[in-house]
Scaffold this motif. Structure first.
Motif, PDB file in Angstrom:
ATOM      1  N   VAL A   1       1.356   6.798  -6.919  1.00 54.93           N
ATOM      2  CA  VAL A   1       0.276   7.750  -7.186  1.00 54.93           C
ATOM      3  C   VAL A   1       0.764   9.188  -7.044  1.00 54.93           C
ATOM      4  CG1 VAL A   1      -1.963   8.576  -6.349  1.00 54.93           C
ATOM      5  CG2 VAL A   1      -1.532   6.119  -6.548  1.00 54.93           C
ATOM      6  N   ARG A   2       1.674   9.404  -6.098  1.00 50.46           N
ATOM      7  CA  ARG A   2       2.184  10.768  -5.875  1.00 50.46           C
ATOM      8  C   ARG A   2       3.183  11.194  -6.944  1.00 50.46           C
ATOM      9  NH1 ARG A   2       2.311   9.055  -0.372  1.00 50.46           N
ATOM     10  NH2 ARG A   2       4.540   8.624  -0.565  1.00 50.46           N
TER      11      ARG A   2
ATOM     12  N   TYR B   1       3.735   6.684 -14.188  1.00 49.10           N
ATOM     13  CA  TYR B   1       2.527   6.007 -14.644  1.00 49.10           C
ATOM     14  C   TYR B   1       2.768   5.142 -15.887  1.00 49.10           C
ATOM     15  CZ  TYR B   1      -0.504   8.653 -11.460  1.00 49.10           C
ATOM     16  OH  TYR B   1      -1.116   9.179 -10.357  1.00 49.10           O
TER      17      TYR B   1
ATOM     18  N   VAL C   1       0.836  -1.201   0.000  1.00 46.31           N
ATOM     19  CA  VAL C   1       0.000   0.000   0.000  1.00 46.31           C
ATOM     20  C   VAL C   1       0.873   1.255   0.000  1.00 46.31           C
ATOM     21  CG1 VAL C   1      -1.680   1.337   1.351  1.00 46.31           C
ATOM     22  CG2 VAL C   1      -1.958  -1.144   1.093  1.00 46.31           C
ATOM     23  N   ALA C   2       1.962   1.252   0.810  1.00 40.38           N
ATOM     24  CA  ALA C   2       2.853   2.409   0.857  1.00 40.38           C
ATOM     25  C   ALA C   2       3.528   2.646  -0.489  1.00 40.38           C
ATOM     26  CB  ALA C   2       3.903   2.213   1.956  1.00 40.38           C
ATOM     27  N   GLU C   3       3.937   1.574  -1.166  1.00 36.30           N
ATOM     28  CA  GLU C   3       4.580   1.721  -2.470  1.00 36.30           C
ATOM     29  C   GLU C   3       3.597   2.230  -3.524  1.00 36.30           C
ATOM     30  OE1 GLU C   3       7.595   1.543  -3.305  1.00 36.30           O
ATOM     31  OE2 GLU C   3       8.667   0.367  -1.803  1.00 36.30           O
ATOM     32  N   VAL C   4       2.377   1.720  -3.505  1.00 37.06           N
ATOM     33  CA  VAL C   4       1.367   2.178  -4.457  1.00 37.06           C
ATOM     34  C   VAL C   4       1.050   3.656  -4.226  1.00 37.06           C
ATOM     35  CG1 VAL C   4      -1.040   1.917  -5.186  1.00 37.06           C
ATOM     36  CG2 VAL C   4       0.383  -0.107  -4.811  1.00 37.06           C
ATOM     37  N   ALA C   5       0.966   4.054  -2.958  1.00 33.35           N
ATOM     38  CA  ALA C   5       0.732   5.463  -2.656  1.00 33.35           C
ATOM     39  C   ALA C   5       1.872   6.330  -3.184  1.00 33.35           C
ATOM     40  CB  ALA C   5       0.577   5.658  -1.153  1.00 33.35           C
ATOM     41  N   GLY C   6       3.107   5.811  -3.126  1.00 28.23           N
ATOM     42  CA  GLY C   6       4.247   6.546  -3.663  1.00 28.23           C
ATOM     43  C   GLY C   6       4.164   6.695  -5.170  1.00 28.23           C
TER      44      GLY C   6
END
Length: 351
Positions: free
Chosen positions: A83-84, A89, A76-81
């Protein structure tokens, strides 16, 4: 005290000192690379010992579920990174596949393997290997969740986070293993007589393993590319980044090695003494005393200091068993005083 008692106490001191030496080396490694005073080091000792004890009693170790939970948190932390950072992408598909394999599929595979074999009477070496497979990945997972987002913060903030991680892992240890202690099967029941002194095979295993690991770490840091990268990061983080060494990867590797040494220390010490969910803190703290003797920078001094701590604890238990912990931790005071007087003070320290 006669000579035979002194020899027995020396054997106990050298055995425990070898354990503390490995923990001290791990603490020095983590601090020099990441500036983190790794207080939760002791929890990896307890997790390693209690996971092995669960496997030996043919129970599914709860650390498997903790590994999965940590993996999900890292994913989850990596995916949030991602997205930021919209610039990433264009390669999001490949990134998500790699992250899912590393943080989701691997912990689930470890759980599946453990689920399949925990009811089988495995050989000791297989039990130890499975224990390390479960516990060691928690090291880089802890770094990713707790320390990587604040890697450039002050040492004080990193220390506060280390204390928080310690209490969290102790609480999780109580939930996973309960308040009862466990002791594992000894590696060897053999005894060897050296004059009037009887040396246990377990003590030889502990000391021999510690010596082998220390020598292996020396060659790793001296000969391998990743070891030299860790040394460079410990000397100068900014300079390491400028020459292309990833300090984030160095931090994860340092935590992986520290978790491996901690879990292995738990495996080695569990046949000698009963380990509880919170026993690792006191063991790790004595390794920290050895690391302090080395100034948290010198590996040989940290190992020598840990051996001194082990011998001091052993002889103190004979002369004043009620005060042996006080005597061991009091050793920090003259060491810190000497280092304070011997180290030059800069003008910034005086302001």
């Amino acid at each position: 005290m006669d000579l035979s008692i002194a020899a027995i106490l020396a054997q106990d001191g050298i055995t425990t000192g070898a354990i503390y030496a490995l923990l001290a080396l791990a603490l020095v490694l983590v601090f020099s690379v990441t500036r983190v005073i790794f207080i939760p080091q002791g929890e990896f000792v307890a997790y390693g010992a209690l996971t092995l004890a669960a496997l030996q009693t043919q129970k599914l170790p709860a650390t498997c579920y903790l590994l999965i939970a940590m993996g999900v948190g890292c994913f989850v932390a990596e995916v949030a990174g991602i997205v930021r950072h919209p610039a990433r992408y264009h390669q999001i598909g490949r990134l998500l596949a790699v992250l899912a394999g590393k943080y989701l599929l691997f912990p689930v595979a470890v759980w599946g393997l453990t689920q399949a074999v925990f009811t089988v009477s495995l050989p000791m070496i297989a039990q130890i290997a499975l224990t390390l497979l479960i516990v060691v990945p928690m090291g880089p997972f802890v770094y990713r969740l707790a320390y990587e987002p604040i890697a450039e913060a002050s040492t004080l903030l990193l220390l506060i986070v280390a204390v928080a991680v310690h209490f969290a892992m102790v609480g999780l240890g109580l939930v996973m293993f309960g308040a009862e202690g466990s002791r594992t099967t000894a590696f060897s029941d053999a005894t060897f007589n050296l004059g009037s002194v009887s040396i246990s095979g377990q003590s030889l295993w502990v000391v021999g393993t510690a010596v082998v690991l220390i020598v292996a770490l020396y060659f790793y840091f001296d000969r391998s590319i990743s070891g030299k990268a860790l040394r460079a990061t410990s000397v100068n983080r900014l300079g390491a980044r400028l020459v292309g060494i990833g300090t984030t990867q160095a931090g994860r590797l340092a935590f992986t090695l520290a978790a491996g040494l901690g879990a292995l220390c738990g495996v080695l010490v569990a046949p000698i003494t009963t380990i509880y969910y919170d026993s690792g803190f006191l063991i790790g703290l004595k390794g920290f005393v050895g690391a302090i003797v080395g100034g948290l920078v010198s590996y040989p001094l940290a190992a020598a200091g840990s051996l001194l701590v082990g011998l001091l604890e052993s002889y103190s238990s004979f002369w004043a068993s009620a005060y042996k912990e006080v005597i061991v931790f009091t050793l920090i005071i003259p060491v810190l005083l000497w280092r304070s007087l011997a180290s030059p003070h800069s003008d910034e320290d005086e302001e």
